[in-house]
Write a protein that holds these residues in place. Structure first.
Motif, PDB file in Angstrom:
ATOM      1  N   TRP A 106       0.835  -1.204   0.000  1.00 25.50           N
ATOM      2  CA  TRP A 106       0.000   0.000   0.000  1.00 25.50           C
ATOM      3  C   TRP A 106       0.872   1.257   0.000  1.00 25.50           C
ATOM      4  CZ3 TRP A 106      -3.830  -1.556   4.488  1.00 25.50           C
ATOM      5  CH2 TRP A 106      -4.589  -2.653   4.065  1.00 25.50           C
ATOM      6  N   GLU A 107       0.564   2.155  -0.918  1.00 33.25           N
ATOM      7  CA  GLU A 107       1.342   3.386  -1.037  1.00 33.25           C
ATOM      8  C   GLU A 107       0.497   4.649  -0.949  1.00 33.25           C
ATOM      9  OE1 GLU A 107       3.417   3.009  -4.724  1.00 33.25           O
ATOM     10  OE2 GLU A 107       4.873   1.567  -3.946  1.00 33.25           O
ATOM     11  N   ASN A 108      -0.808   4.538  -1.161  1.00 37.51           N
ATOM     12  CA  ASN A 108      -1.641   5.740  -1.249  1.00 37.51           C
ATOM     13  C   ASN A 108      -2.920   5.597  -0.415  1.00 37.51           C
ATOM     14  OD1 ASN A 108      -2.402   8.298  -2.164  1.00 37.51           O
ATOM     15  ND2 ASN A 108      -3.485   7.468  -3.934  1.00 37.51           N
ATOM     16  N   PRO A 109      -2.842   5.678   0.931  1.00 41.90           N
ATOM     17  CA  PRO A 109      -1.612   5.928   1.700  1.00 41.90           C
ATOM     18  C   PRO A 109      -1.017   4.631   2.231  1.00 41.90           C
ATOM     19  CG  PRO A 109      -3.501   6.204   3.112  1.00 41.90           C
ATOM     20  CD  PRO A 109      -4.043   5.791   1.763  1.00 41.90           C
TER      21      PRO A 109
END
Length: 272
Positions: free
Chosen positions: A82-85
């Motif tokens: 997960w990056e976003n967020p």
């Protein structure tokens, strides 16, 4: 966008009847197989909201046609990706232990918009069983499109996208651009240039919740607008691409095979 903002910028109320007229004008017709991506707020103030748009689509297609929408749930996945967020690493253990398994009847869509979220629970709609790339379908080819959705390459040739391709189906973009055109991921897959990565999700196997690992493409939808502009510049013809309005929204109605093949060839060309 708030409802007040939508009302303020809408010239007239958009109704089921006016939507049916617009869908007919853009080329949608009885018996077609079509995958729809939409932004309801771009359509304007719609009397009946997502239900009115879905009903209009079904009315034009009739039960002899097939209506498909993405029902993706990218949040049913490894939190390490997960990056976003992102989430704090201290949370990971609890997420791995507690995240509910994907359930085609209960798991909500993630980031798909109000229309796709409403559609998945409509009567006679069936959803494919992929934890992050499921699709919902209604109509003549519903069962064919949603059964046996493989975990590996969930947007590949054996996915619902690949089955739409085999059926000679169409894509309808309502208020969204090529960056939302999931079918172009099939073009990435068919290009032979797609790198594969491991992903994992919680699913139910024999009634038990388990984390499973599967192969997925490292997709790049950020290039889809560029590819779409090149596709339009190639003058594909009115039988392949039509541009009109559905409600207040810019809309594109196009042959899925044409945009998938163009995407595959474009990616091959840029990698030579």
């Amino acid at each position: 966008m708030s409802e007040a903002e939508v009302i303020k910028r809408s010239k007239v109320a958009v109704t089921r009847a006016s939507l049916i007229k617009d869908l007919n004008k853009i080329g949608l017709a009885k018996g077609m197989t079509v995958i729809v991506h939409s932004s309801l707020s771009k359509v304007g103030w719609v009397c009946g909201g997502p239900v009115a748009l879905i009903s209009a689509l079904q009315t034009v297609l009739t039960p002899s046609g097939t209506l498909v929408m993405p029902a993706h749930s990218a949040d049913v996945s490894d939190p390490a990706d997960w990056e976003n967020p992102p989430v704090p690493s201290a949370w990971m253990h609890d997420i791995y232990r507690e995240m509910p398994a994907f359930d085609p009847l209960r798991t909500p869509t993630c980031g798909m918009g109000r229309v796709a979220e409403a559609f998945r629970s409509f009567p006679d709609v069936r959803r494919s069983n992929h934890p992050i790339y499921s699709f919902a379908a209604w109509g003549a080819h519903r069962d064919e499109l949603t059964r046996r959705h493989p975990l590996d390459s969930g947007l590949g040739k054996d996915s619902p996208l690949g089955k739409i391709y085999q059926l000679g189906g169409y894509v309808l973009l309502i208020g969204v651009g090529y960056g939302n055109n999931t079918s172009m991921h099939l073009g990435e897959y068919l290009s032979g240039m797609l790198e594969m990565v491991d992903r994992s999700s919680p699913v139910r196997i024999n009634g038990r919740r388990q984390w499973v690992t599967y192969q997925d493409g490292d997709y790049h939808e950020e290039i889809f607008d560029q590819i779409g502009k090149a596709f339009e510049a190639s003058n594909p013809g009115r039988d392949v691409l039509r541009m009109r309005h559905v409600g207040d929204a810019d809309a594109l109605f196009l042959s899925q095979k044409a945009i998938v093949d163009f995407t595959a060839n474009y990616i091959r060309g840029t990698n030579q």
